[in-house]
Design a protein around this motif. Structure first.
Motif, PDB file in Angstrom:
ATOM      1  N   GLU A 182       0.810  -1.219   0.000  1.00 56.39           N
ATOM      2  CA  GLU A 182       0.000   0.000   0.000  1.00 56.39           C
ATOM      3  C   GLU A 182       0.844   1.270   0.000  1.00 56.39           C
ATOM      4  N   THR A 183       2.020   1.199   0.580  1.00 57.13           N
ATOM      5  CA  THR A 183       2.826   2.409   0.779  1.00 57.13           C
ATOM      6  C   THR A 183       3.971   2.556  -0.210  1.00 57.13           C
ATOM      7  N   LEU A 184       4.515   1.440  -0.681  1.00 53.00           N
ATOM      8  CA  LEU A 184       5.676   1.506  -1.574  1.00 53.00           C
ATOM      9  C   LEU A 184       5.200   1.543  -3.017  1.00 53.00           C
ATOM     10  N   THR A 185       4.586   2.657  -3.372  1.00 50.49           N
ATOM     11  CA  THR A 185       4.068   2.849  -4.719  1.00 50.49           C
ATOM     12  C   THR A 185       4.954   3.833  -5.476  1.00 50.49           C
ATOM     13  N   GLU A 186       4.896   3.785  -6.791  1.00 49.78           N
ATOM     14  CA  GLU A 186       5.735   4.671  -7.602  1.00 49.78           C
ATOM     15  C   GLU A 186       5.459   6.153  -7.335  1.00 49.78           C
ATOM     16  N   PRO A 187       4.199   6.588  -7.273  1.00 56.15           N
ATOM     17  CA  PRO A 187       3.964   8.022  -7.008  1.00 56.15           C
ATOM     18  C   PRO A 187       4.493   8.466  -5.648  1.00 56.15           C
ATOM     19  N   LEU A 188       4.250   7.672  -4.600  1.00 57.50           N
ATOM     20  CA  LEU A 188       4.680   8.058  -3.263  1.00 57.50           C
ATOM     21  C   LEU A 188       6.202   8.079  -3.148  1.00 57.50           C
ATOM     22  N   LEU A 189       6.862   7.024  -3.604  1.00 59.32           N
ATOM     23  CA  LEU A 189       8.315   6.940  -3.489  1.00 59.32           C
ATOM     24  C   LEU A 189       8.998   8.003  -4.344  1.00 59.32           C
ATOM     25  N   SER A 190       8.468   8.246  -5.518  1.00 58.79           N
ATOM     26  CA  SER A 190       9.057   9.271  -6.381  1.00 58.79           C
ATOM     27  C   SER A 190       8.950  10.652  -5.752  1.00 58.79           C
ATOM     28  N   ARG A 191       7.830  10.906  -5.075  1.00 55.11           N
ATOM     29  CA  ARG A 191       7.660  12.213  -4.422  1.00 55.11           C
ATOM     30  C   ARG A 191       8.561  12.348  -3.194  1.00 55.11           C
ATOM     31  N   VAL A 192       8.600  11.303  -2.354  1.00 55.59           N
ATOM     32  CA  VAL A 192       9.364  11.381  -1.112  1.00 55.59           C
ATOM     33  C   VAL A 192      10.866  11.454  -1.379  1.00 55.59           C
ATOM     34  N   PHE A 193      11.355  10.651  -2.326  1.00 55.89           N
ATOM     35  CA  PHE A 193      12.799  10.601  -2.581  1.00 55.89           C
ATOM     36  C   PHE A 193      13.225  11.503  -3.741  1.00 55.89           C
ATOM     37  N   GLN A 194      12.250  12.124  -4.394  1.00 54.65           N
ATOM     38  CA  GLN A 194      12.511  13.102  -5.448  1.00 54.65           C
ATOM     39  C   GLN A 194      13.356  12.535  -6.588  1.00 54.65           C
ATOM     40  N   LEU A 195      12.989  11.337  -7.008  1.00 51.81           N
ATOM     41  CA  LEU A 195      13.579  10.733  -8.190  1.00 51.81           C
ATOM     42  C   LEU A 195      12.626   9.653  -8.690  1.00 51.81           C
TER      43      LEU A 195
END
Length: 267
Positions: free
Chosen positions: A236-249
């Protein structure tokens, strides 16, 4: 409080907790509830508030607002009683005394002195050393070990402090436990944590390896600038939109490598 949910003990609860440093809010408001048997991985970019969260949970810092409760704490608890239920493996492992590996791990037994005999202390120390893969190094001097070996000794010391997970309402706090380990021992430590959690331990670990978190953790807390960007299962949490936003890549999430567990890759 002690809340039994499907046989599990609710070990800790954060309700709208905040933390300030030098008049700057570094964490929160954050709400989180963890039960015995859960392995919670805390992820986020540098400065996201991961170590600040561990400082709150370990008692090194007090929340500026909100409520932080533990199943093993009440108004009459002592520092020693807290240490019997909560242990922290810090990020850095320097030690100024030339203790043996066994002596360092035995330090974890300090809160239990007078509560069991020497045989039980030795048994739990040996079990902690075996779980960390350091039993054969028990006679070595701590200061002569590599950084990764010292990390495993500190992991064993924290396990010994918590009776290696025996009993309920135990909380293990780990700050980057796999950072200095090679691949073999990263897996050994993570499998050990998973095994102990399956037996009832509650663990909160700050990790930088997202794939290790995805493979072994039940719950992910994804922090972004001190706030929870997501709290939930890895899927639920390790999604492409979320990870891309949090890690900025940009990242890719692959769902066909592990059963029911995502794998994260850089495109």
């Amino acid at each position: 409080f002690i809340c039994y949910c499907n046989g599990a003990v609710q070990v800790l609860e954060l309700d709208q907790v905040t933390l300030f440093r030098q008049q700057r809010q570094v964490l929160g408001p954050l709400s989180l509830s963890l039960k015995s048997g859960q392995f919670c991985a805390v992820l986020g970019a540098n400065g996201a508030g991961k170590s600040s969260l561990l400082s709150l949970l370990s008692g090194l810092d007090a929340p500026a607002s909100g409520r932080l409760s533990f199943a093993f704490a009440n108004g009459r608890h002592t520092i020693r009683q807290l240490a019997q239920h909560r242990a922290l493996m810090p990020q850095f492992h320097a030690l100024g005394f030339d203790f043996s590996v066994r002596e360092v791990v035995m330090l974890g037994r300090t809160p239990h002195h007078g509560m069991c005999d020497a045989k039980d202390h030795r048994k739990l120390t040996d079990k902690a050393l075996a779980l960390s893969g350091m039993l054969d190094f028990s006679g070595r001097r701590y200061t002569r070990l590599s950084g990764g070996q010292q990390a495993r000794v500190q992991f064993a010391r924290a396990l010994a402090q918590l009776n290696c997970g025996e009993g309920g309402d135990k909380l293990l706090l780990l700050d980057e436990p796999t950072a200095s380990l090679d691949l073999r021992y990263q897996l050994l430590i993570m499998k050990c944590i998973r095994q102990l959690c399956d037996a009832g331990l509650c663990c909160v670990a700050v990790l930088h390896d997202i794939n290790l978190a995805a493979q072994f953790a039940d719950l992910i807390v994804l922090l972004d600038q001190g706030k929870a960007a997501a709290v939930g299962a890895p899927s639920e949490t390790l999604t492409e939109p979320l990870l891309s936003r949090v890690f900025q890549l940009p990242v890719r999430v692959l769902d066909n490598v592990f059963p029911d567990r995502p794998m994260i890759a850089m495109p």
